[in-house]
Design a protein around this motif. Structure first.
Motif, mmCIF file in Angstrom:
data_model
loop_
_atom_site.group_PDB
_atom_site.id
_atom_site.type_symbol
_atom_site.label_atom_id
_atom_site.label_comp_id
_atom_site.label_asym_id
_atom_site.label_seq_id
_atom_site.Cartn_x
_atom_site.Cartn_y
_atom_site.Cartn_z
ATOM 1 N N MET A 1 72.659 120.440 81.389
ATOM 2 C CA MET A 1 72.989 121.863 81.340
ATOM 3 C C MET A 1 71.783 122.697 80.921
ATOM 4 N N LEU A 2 70.859 122.084 80.193
ATOM 5 C CA LEU A 2 69.679 122.821 79.726
ATOM 6 C C LEU A 2 68.923 123.468 80.883
ATOM 7 N N GLU A 3 68.646 122.668 81.915
ATOM 8 C CA GLU A 3 67.869 123.190 83.039
ATOM 9 C C GLU A 3 68.630 124.280 83.783
ATOM 10 N N LYS A 4 69.945 124.147 83.868
ATOM 11 C CA LYS A 4 70.745 125.168 84.542
ATOM 12 C C LYS A 4 70.691 126.490 83.792
ATOM 13 N N ILE A 5 70.747 126.425 82.457
ATOM 14 C CA ILE A 5 70.648 127.653 81.657
ATOM 15 C C ILE A 5 69.266 128.283 81.821
ATOM 16 N N ILE A 6 68.240 127.442 81.789
ATOM 17 C CA ILE A 6 66.867 127.933 81.970
ATOM 18 C C ILE A 6 66.730 128.648 83.313
ATOM 19 N N ASN A 7 67.249 128.038 84.364
ATOM 20 C CA ASN A 7 67.159 128.647 85.698
ATOM 21 C C ASN A 7 67.927 129.966 85.756
ATOM 22 N N SER A 8 69.073 130.013 85.072
ATOM 23 C CA SER A 8 69.849 131.259 85.030
ATOM 24 C C SER A 8 69.067 132.365 84.342
ATOM 25 N N ILE A 9 68.399 132.038 83.251
ATOM 26 C CA ILE A 9 67.612 133.024 82.511
ATOM 27 C C ILE A 9 66.459 133.534 83.368
ATOM 28 N N GLY A 40 79.786 124.335 72.347
ATOM 29 C CA GLY A 40 78.939 124.074 73.502
ATOM 30 C C GLY A 40 77.582 123.485 73.178
ATOM 31 N N VAL A 41 77.266 123.305 71.898
ATOM 32 C CA VAL A 41 75.966 122.747 71.495
ATOM 33 C C VAL A 41 76.110 121.242 71.313
ATOM 34 N N PHE A 42 75.339 120.490 72.037
ATOM 35 C CA PHE A 42 75.392 119.023 72.044
ATOM 36 C C PHE A 42 75.363 118.446 70.633
ATOM 37 N N GLN A 43 76.313 117.558 70.343
ATOM 38 C CA GLN A 43 76.437 116.843 69.082
ATOM 39 C C GLN A 43 76.906 117.700 67.903
ATOM 40 N N LEU A 44 76.929 119.010 68.038
ATOM 41 C CA LEU A 44 77.239 119.884 66.897
ATOM 42 C C LEU A 44 78.517 120.692 67.107
ATOM 43 N N GLU A 45 79.349 120.270 68.049
ATOM 44 C CA GLU A 45 80.470 121.106 68.476
ATOM 45 C C GLU A 45 81.762 120.833 67.716
ATOM 46 N N SER A 46 81.914 119.651 67.118
ATOM 47 C CA SER A 46 83.189 119.318 66.478
ATOM 48 C C SER A 46 83.414 120.180 65.239
ATOM 49 N N PRO A 58 71.212 124.477 57.422
ATOM 50 C CA PRO A 58 69.918 123.905 57.837
ATOM 51 C C PRO A 58 68.818 124.951 57.925
ATOM 52 N N THR A 59 67.658 124.541 57.471
ATOM 53 C CA THR A 59 66.482 125.418 57.505
ATOM 54 C C THR A 59 65.315 124.775 58.245
ATOM 55 N N SER A 60 65.501 123.528 58.685
ATOM 56 C CA SER A 60 64.422 122.822 59.376
ATOM 57 C C SER A 60 65.004 121.847 60.377
ATOM 58 N N PHE A 61 64.170 121.421 61.281
ATOM 59 C CA PHE A 61 64.585 120.446 62.290
ATOM 60 C C PHE A 61 65.009 119.133 61.635
ATOM 61 N N GLU A 62 64.360 118.779 60.525
ATOM 62 C CA GLU A 62 64.699 117.547 59.813
ATOM 63 C C GLU A 62 66.155 117.552 59.361
ATOM 64 N N ASP A 63 66.676 118.710 58.998
ATOM 65 C CA ASP A 63 68.084 118.806 58.592
ATOM 66 C C ASP A 63 69.008 118.442 59.750
ATOM 67 N N SER A 191 68.840 115.494 68.481
ATOM 68 C CA SER A 191 68.663 116.766 67.776
ATOM 69 C C SER A 191 67.767 117.732 68.542
ATOM 70 N N LYS A 192 66.842 117.193 69.314
ATOM 71 C CA LYS A 192 65.986 118.052 70.134
ATOM 72 C C LYS A 192 66.838 118.810 71.145
ATOM 73 N N ILE A 193 67.771 118.093 71.766
ATOM 74 C CA ILE A 193 68.673 118.740 72.724
ATOM 75 C C ILE A 193 69.578 119.737 72.005
ATOM 76 N N SER A 194 70.084 119.339 70.835
ATOM 77 C CA SER A 194 70.941 120.241 70.043
ATOM 78 C C SER A 194 70.206 121.537 69.730
ATOM 79 N N TYR A 195 68.971 121.417 69.255
ATOM 80 C CA TYR A 195 68.190 122.593 68.867
ATOM 81 C C TYR A 195 67.904 123.489 70.080
ATOM 82 N N GLN A 196 67.516 122.876 71.199
ATOM 83 C CA GLN A 196 67.197 123.661 72.392
ATOM 84 C C GLN A 196 68.409 124.440 72.888
ATOM 85 N N LEU A 197 69.565 123.794 72.890
ATOM 86 C CA LEU A 197 70.783 124.492 73.311
ATOM 87 C C LEU A 197 71.145 125.609 72.333
ATOM 88 N N ALA A 198 70.985 125.346 71.042
ATOM 89 C CA ALA A 198 71.270 126.372 70.036
ATOM 90 C C ALA A 198 70.332 127.559 70.200
#
Length: 302
Positions: A1-9, A40-46, A58-63, A191-198
């Motif tokens: 879905m990431l690439e589809k959102i990018i293309n839409s933007i 809708g954010v991967f892994q963080l939706e529940s 969270p204040t950092s990617f490590e979190d 988490s990289k995918i989660s952050y990018q979608l967020a």
């Protein structure tokens, strides 16, 4: 879905954006995570993950990486410890000060399998290959393997100058946490995918929701939840329009236009024919539509 959102933007907002250009520490993204607006954010939706995020703040990617690793059966027990230590409500402690460089980023909580290997390497002098054997042995809990690894670990600690009680305590601590260890490499990738979608949701919500609704249009429960959040963010859902809609949901003047595929009974071939014909000009009325679109594809619903 990431690439589809990018293309839409790129298409609707005329922005030259790519995943590589997304900044690592975007405050608007972390604000979205801290408020638990992660539908809708991967892994963080529940719902459970949303509660963790609003408590953790969270204040950092490590979190994000740590939470993705901890939010699983077993390790979930240590999420309150991680949160309390992050916010200074509980003192960060280590079984031995020499473990601080390995565990400092996770506030003294053993989170990742790689940390077990690092401890074996630093404290017991294991090679990384030997450390991986230890990791596998303690996770499988085979007594003969455990006995052999315990002896090797303690002998290695003594050789490196650590006292026997310290060696035994650290080994017991590793065994205690071994069932819960999650590969950091996996957690980082998730988490990289989660952050990018967020990030995309925080900065380009219309494109984000257009793709999200398109991918879940047959999942009624999710669709309703997404609709509620969409409205709370000030976005409007425009009805299907024979001259403006495409197959899926699209962005139109920073609002979201429903796709023709959302109309029950309208198939992909019919939609493709409608879009092809209207390239010659918009339909003026129903009569014009019926004249231009073959009766093979037109339906009473349209």
């Amino acid at each position: 879905m990431l690439e589809k959102i990018i293309n839409s933007i790129k298409y609707t907002a005329n922005k030259q954006i790519s995943l590589e250009r997304i900044p690592d520490n975007d405050e608007q993204t972390y604000q979205l995570l801290r408020t638990g607006r992660t539908n809708g954010v991967f892994q963080l939706e529940s719902q459970g993950m949303k509660q963790v995020l609003t408590s953790l703040k969270p204040t950092s990617f490590e979190d994000i990486v740590a939470v993705n690793a901890l939010f699983r059966p077993g390790p979930m027990d240590f999420i309150p410890v991680y949160i309390a230590r992050k916010h200074g409500k509980e003192q960060v402690t280590y079984p031995h000060p020499d473990l601080k460089p390995i565990l400092e980023k996770t506030f003294g909580v053993l989170v990742y399998q790689e940390q077990i290997m690092q401890i074996a390497n630093r404290i017991a002098g294991f090679t990384l290959g030997e450390a991986d054997i230890l990791r596998r042995a303690v996770s499988k809990k085979k007594q003969d393997m455990m006995d052999a690894q315990k002896k090797a670990f303690i002998d290695g600690c003594l050789t490196k100058g650590y006292d026997l009680p310290v060696a035994e305590e650290i080994f017991s601590w590793i065994v205690k946490f071994s069932n819960y260890g999650f590969p950091r490499s996996h957690a980082v990738a998730y988490s990289k995918i989660s952050y990018q979608l967020a990030f995309l949701k925080a900065h380009y919500p219309a494109s984000f929701f257009a793709e999200l609704l398109s991918s879940t249009r047959n999942q009624q429960e999710k669709w309703i939840a997404y609709m509620q959040e969409l409205k709370s963010m000030g976005l409007e859902l425009l009805p299907p329009n024979i001259n403006r809609s495409f197959g899926k949901y699209t962005v139109e003047k920073n609002q979201i236009r429903m796709g023709l595929s959302s109309i029950k009974g309208v198939g992909n071939q019919s939609i493709a024919e409608i879009i092809r014909v209207r390239k010659d000009g918009p339909f003026k009325n129903l009569f014009d539509f019926c004249l231009r679109v073959s009766t093979k594809w037109s339906t009473a619903r349209l």
